[in-house]
Design an enzyme around this catalytic site. Structure first.
Site, PDB file in Angstrom:
ATOM      1  N   SER A 198       0.834  -1.197   0.000  1.00 20.40           N
ATOM      2  CA  SER A 198       0.000   0.000   0.000  1.00 20.40           C
ATOM      3  C   SER A 198       0.878   1.260   0.000  1.00 20.40           C
ATOM      4  O   SER A 198       1.778   1.377  -0.818  1.00 20.40           O
ATOM      5  CB  SER A 198      -0.978  -0.042   1.170  1.00 20.40           C
ATOM      6  OG  SER A 198      -2.047   0.853   0.978  1.00 20.40           O
ATOM      7  N   ASP A 251      -5.791  -3.723  -2.523  1.00 25.69           N
ATOM      8  CA  ASP A 251      -4.739  -3.357  -1.569  1.00 25.69           C
ATOM      9  C   ASP A 251      -4.088  -4.583  -0.929  1.00 25.69           C
ATOM     10  O   ASP A 251      -4.771  -5.458  -0.381  1.00 25.69           O
ATOM     11  CB  ASP A 251      -5.353  -2.462  -0.492  1.00 25.69           C
ATOM     12  CG  ASP A 251      -4.318  -1.770   0.361  1.00 25.69           C
ATOM     13  OD1 ASP A 251      -3.536  -2.460   1.040  1.00 25.69           O
ATOM     14  OD2 ASP A 251      -4.290  -0.524   0.355  1.00 25.69           O
TER      15      ASP A 251
END
Length: 287
Positions: free
Chosen positions: A39, A154
């Site tokens: 991320s 993610d």
């Protein structure tokens, strides 16, 4: 001499704390030989590995609430998320000359998650910005990314602090940075925002995310969403760190920084730097 790897965890805007960790390592003469990021950890890690992390910090210093939300195309409700991230990706392509992953000065990997299988997807070659955007595709906030028949989101859902990825890259010793050890203190943060920010800067969406009901005990829709995601990621992090413990774990106390506080880069940096310096004796013992 043992090779030293760095696993940079996800945490959205809290990821600015990674800059402080890197600054502390640089000042103390600690060389990092490889990096894996999840991320926003992939954002910071990638820029570090091609030598532009200080440019990223300068960009961060210029991000206020209005500019942060200008990256979102909220008028178009995409099928799989509020934003396709195109404005963010275009901004970075124009701002930085980003090499492909295999051309980095320091070896780098980015971690995403296959939404259909729950499998971890590791990018070790190819378009860096595509890999980073896939790693950052927070469900609902961003649309999914399609890659080789996979639907990616993610990487924090499956490997929030990718210690195992760094070891697979060949690191003998690993420093892990966990940004989500501490739950955000929403009420204290809300008081700070309401007192310090100019209300004229707040759009309707900003109010929903940043200040709605922060002075009360009620949670807004966005509080529920982010806290639920945080708790899920926190549990995955704790489980993964037991299975794949780093040699040194840095957990900055980011209770005052929430996931959408991208305009607070310098505060997060200082918190990250203090946390890294507090572990410096342990880090140097690895060398």
């Amino acid at each position: 001499m043992d090779s030293l790897g760095l696993a940079l965890g996800g945490g959205a805007a809290r990821g600015w704390a990674h800059m402080g960790v890197l600054e502390a390592l640089d000042e103390e003469g600690v060389d990092i030989h490889m990096v894996a990021g999840t991320s926003f950890g992939a954002v910071v890690g990638s820029t570090y590995c091609f030598g532009s992390h200080r440019d990223l910090l300068e960009i961060g210093k210029e991000v206020d609430l209005g500019r942060m939300l200008s990256f979102f195309n909220l008028s178009i409700l995409n099928r799989s998320g509020l934003s396709d991230g195109a404005r963010i990706e275009e901004f970075f392509r124009k701002s930085m000359d980003v090499p492909d992953i295999e051309k980095m000065m320091i070896p780098f990997n980015a971690v995403a998650c296959d939404l259909n299988t729950g499998e971890k997807v590791v990018f070790d070659k190819g378009d860096t910005l595509f890999a980073v955007m896939a790693s950052c595709a927070v469900p609902v906030m961003f649309t999914t990314r399609e890659y080789q028949g996979r639907t990616l989101v993610d990487g924090g859902l499956v490997d929030p602090v990718p210690v195992d990825v760094v070891r697979d890259m060949g690191a003998d010793k690993v420093i892990g940075v966990d940004l989500n050890h501490y739950l955000p203190d929403r009420r204290a943060r809300g008081e700070m925002i309401l007192e310090k920010e100019h209300r004229s800067l707040l759009s309707r969406f900003e109010e929903m995310i940043l200040v709605h009901d922060l002075r009360s005990d009620r949670m807004s829709m966005w509080d529920v969403f982010f806290n639920s995601l945080f708790l899920a990621v926190k549990q995955v992090t704790e489980k993964n760190l037991l299975t794949h413990p780093p040699d040194v774990l840095i957990s900055p106390d980011l209770r005052s920084i929430n996931f959408m506080d991208f305009h607070r880069s310098e505060e997060a940096l200082e918190i990250g730097k203090r946390a890294a310096l507090s572990k410096m004796k342990e880090i140097k013992a690895l060398l």
